[in-house]
Design a protein around this motif. Structure first.
Motif, PDB file in Angstrom:
ATOM      1  N   UNK A   3      49.014  37.933  21.533  1.00  0.00           N
ATOM      2  CA  UNK A   3      49.505  38.205  22.891  1.00  0.00           C
ATOM      3  C   UNK A   3      48.398  37.898  23.890  1.00  0.00           C
ATOM      4  N   UNK A   4      48.755  37.184  24.951  1.00  0.00           N
ATOM      5  CA  UNK A   4      47.830  36.927  26.061  1.00  0.00           C
ATOM      6  C   UNK A   4      48.434  37.546  27.319  1.00  0.00           C
ATOM      7  N   UNK A   5      47.702  38.482  27.903  1.00  0.00           N
ATOM      8  CA  UNK A   5      48.152  39.135  29.132  1.00  0.00           C
ATOM      9  C   UNK A   5      47.379  38.534  30.301  1.00  0.00           C
ATOM     10  N   UNK A   6      48.112  37.981  31.249  1.00  0.00           N
ATOM     11  CA  UNK A   6      47.513  37.323  32.410  1.00  0.00           C
ATOM     12  C   UNK A   6      47.243  38.360  33.496  1.00  0.00           C
ATOM     13  N   UNK A   7      45.960  38.616  33.741  1.00  0.00           N
ATOM     14  CA  UNK A   7      45.587  39.692  34.660  1.00  0.00           C
ATOM     15  C   UNK A   7      44.441  39.274  35.576  1.00  0.00           C
ATOM     16  N   UNK A   8      44.399  37.997  35.936  1.00  0.00           N
ATOM     17  CA  UNK A   8      43.295  37.486  36.750  1.00  0.00           C
ATOM     18  C   UNK A   8      43.653  37.365  38.230  1.00  0.00           C
ATOM     19  N   UNK A   9      44.820  37.881  38.620  1.00  0.00           N
ATOM     20  CA  UNK A   9      45.215  37.831  40.025  1.00  0.00           C
ATOM     21  C   UNK A   9      44.443  38.834  40.862  1.00  0.00           C
ATOM     22  N   UNK A  10      44.558  38.688  42.167  1.00  0.00           N
ATOM     23  CA  UNK A  10      43.802  39.542  43.080  1.00  0.00           C
ATOM     24  C   UNK A  10      44.673  40.554  43.834  1.00  0.00           C
ATOM     25  N   UNK A  11      45.990  40.520  43.613  1.00  0.00           N
ATOM     26  CA  UNK A  11      46.877  41.535  44.190  1.00  0.00           C
ATOM     27  C   UNK A  11      46.749  41.668  45.689  1.00  0.00           C
ATOM     28  N   UNK A  12      46.684  40.545  46.376  1.00  0.00           N
ATOM     29  CA  UNK A  12      46.402  40.585  47.819  1.00  0.00           C
ATOM     30  C   UNK A  12      47.501  41.297  48.616  1.00  0.00           C
ATOM     31  N   UNK A  13      48.768  41.088  48.251  1.00  0.00           N
ATOM     32  CA  UNK A  13      49.863  41.747  48.997  1.00  0.00           C
ATOM     33  C   UNK A  13      49.793  43.255  48.841  1.00  0.00           C
ATOM     34  N   UNK A  14      49.617  43.708  47.604  1.00  0.00           N
ATOM     35  CA  UNK A  14      49.570  45.148  47.344  1.00  0.00           C
ATOM     36  C   UNK A  14      48.372  45.782  48.050  1.00  0.00           C
ATOM     37  N   UNK A  15      47.216  45.154  47.956  1.00  0.00           N
ATOM     38  CA  UNK A  15      46.034  45.729  48.586  1.00  0.00           C
ATOM     39  C   UNK A  15      46.176  45.772  50.103  1.00  0.00           C
ATOM     40  N   UNK A  16      46.834  44.763  50.672  1.00  0.00           N
ATOM     41  CA  UNK A  16      47.089  44.770  52.115  1.00  0.00           C
ATOM     42  C   UNK A  16      47.995  45.960  52.480  1.00  0.00           C
ATOM     43  N   UNK A  17      49.019  46.198  51.673  1.00  0.00           N
ATOM     44  CA  UNK A  17      49.910  47.336  51.918  1.00  0.00           C
ATOM     45  C   UNK A  17      49.166  48.661  51.809  1.00  0.00           C
ATOM     46  N   UNK A  18      48.313  48.783  50.795  1.00  0.00           N
ATOM     47  CA  UNK A  18      47.550  50.025  50.606  1.00  0.00           C
ATOM     48  C   UNK A  18      46.614  50.254  51.784  1.00  0.00           C
ATOM     49  N   UNK A  19      45.940  49.204  52.237  1.00  0.00           N
ATOM     50  CA  UNK A  19      45.009  49.327  53.365  1.00  0.00           C
ATOM     51  C   UNK A  19      45.735  49.689  54.655  1.00  0.00           C
ATOM     52  N   UNK A  20      46.988  49.218  54.806  1.00  0.00           N
ATOM     53  CA  UNK A  20      47.747  49.474  56.034  1.00  0.00           C
ATOM     54  C   UNK A  20      48.552  50.763  55.985  1.00  0.00           C
ATOM     55  N   UNK A  21      48.605  51.401  54.830  1.00  0.00           N
ATOM     56  CA  UNK A  21      49.382  52.637  54.700  1.00  0.00           C
ATOM     57  C   UNK A  21      48.705  53.774  55.464  1.00  0.00           C
ATOM     58  N   UNK A  22      49.487  54.480  56.285  1.00  0.00           N
ATOM     59  CA  UNK A  22      48.920  55.533  57.127  1.00  0.00           C
ATOM     60  C   UNK A  22      49.111  56.934  56.549  1.00  0.00           C
ATOM     61  N   UNK A  23      49.819  57.047  55.433  1.00  0.00           N
ATOM     62  CA  UNK A  23      50.083  58.375  54.863  1.00  0.00           C
ATOM     63  C   UNK A  23      48.877  58.936  54.117  1.00  0.00           C
ATOM     64  N   UNK A  24      48.001  58.063  53.653  1.00  0.00           N
ATOM     65  CA  UNK A  24      46.853  58.518  52.871  1.00  0.00           C
ATOM     66  C   UNK A  24      47.185  58.846  51.426  1.00  0.00           C
ATOM     67  N   UNK A  25      48.459  58.660  51.031  1.00  0.00           N
ATOM     68  CA  UNK A  25      48.886  59.037  49.690  1.00  0.00           C
ATOM     69  C   UNK A  25      48.449  58.033  48.622  1.00  0.00           C
TER      70      UNK A  25
END
Length: 274
Positions: A3-25
């Motif tokens: 099995x080869x799991x591809x995990x070399x992405x940078x998750x830019x969309x998710x990290x942008x959402x986390x940085x912009x989230x105002x709830x702090x959760x």
């Protein structure tokens, strides 16, 4: 089988959402690679390692990540005796090699000469998915022809075809073609194809050919592993195994949905995906 799991992405969309989230959760998700996100009782990718191990489908699990997250993956893998981590040496999304190049890197580095299961590190499936049943289907196909490969498909909605690779198949469930993010008017098929493929050992030789052909192309043409599948279809027999659906953790809302399901609705963690 490996099995080869591809995990070399940078998750830019998710990290942008986390940085912009105002709830702090979701501050605890900042800087966390998507495959290492907590989903229910464990990291997203731990669900795969558990299922691959318990099902006995593979005798080696290889994870390709990047230089930014390499140490975090090594720490995560320390609890598993059958997982090896490979660093693709990139440090930014602009430097990324692309998923197909990462797959070939793993094949060459670990000297893989066996059939492989390729898994997108940000993907999980609904509870009807079973690794054992998928491997049985692949074994049946292999008994007919050693060139045969296998991909998954699930039914998406009309308004979702433009998000996915859509498979068109014949009456034997052999893939005729894969259309990349078509408008619903451009295909009658609604078979979305997630990043989970069983490639025969004979097909691995074609990874070099694909990348050589795309050598001068933009990284986007080499990034999505579905591009290799689409290229492979006219060259090797590719068949479909049908499932009911998947979780695709691409942004914060999709992560929240996935995590909530695993914390509140998953019936049996121990047998999940086995």
């Amino acid at each position: 089988m490996k099995a080869v799991i591809l995990a070399a992405g940078y998750g830019t969309r998710l990290q942008r959402d986390v940085d912009n989230d105002t709830t702090g959760l979701f501050k605890h998700l900042s800087g966390v690679s998507k495959p290492l996100l907590p989903v229910g009782p464990c990291a997203l990718m731990s669900h795969w390692v558990h299922a691959l191990t318990v099902s006995g489908c593979v005798d080696g699990i290889y994870v390709v990540t990047n230089a930014v997250f390499h140490n975090a993956f090594e720490e995560w893998a320390a609890e598993f005796s059958n997982v090896k981590i490979l660093n693709d040496q990139t440090r930014s999304n602009d430097e990324r090699l692309g998923a197909v190049a990462c797959l070939l890197l793993a094949v060459k580095h670990f000297k893989i000469e066996d059939h492989i299961i390729v898994i997108g590190g940000d993907t999980l499936f609904r509870e009807d998915f079973s690794l054992k049943r998928v491997k049985e289907r692949f074994s049946d196909l292999q008994s007919n022809c050693e060139d045969n490969c296998l991909v998954l498909s699930y039914q998406c909605k009309d308004e979702e075809t433009h998000k996915y690779g859509i498979l068109e198949v014949d009456e034997d469930l052999r893939v005729v073609c894969m259309k990349e993010k078509p408008l619903p008017s451009k295909t009658t098929s609604r078979r979305a194809c997630p990043c989970f493929y069983l490639f025969s050992k004979k097909s691995l030789r074609l990874l070099d050919d694909f990348l050589e052909e795309k050598r001068e192309a933009a990284v986007e043409e080499k990034d999505a592993p579905g591009n290799f599948v689409s290229w492979l279809i006219p060259r090797k027999p590719v068949y479909v195994h049908e499932i009911s659906g998947r979780f695709d953790v691409g942004n914060l809302p999709s992560y929240i949905e996935c995590d909530l399901y695993f914390r509140e609705k998953l019936q049996d963690v121990g047998s999940y995906m086995v």
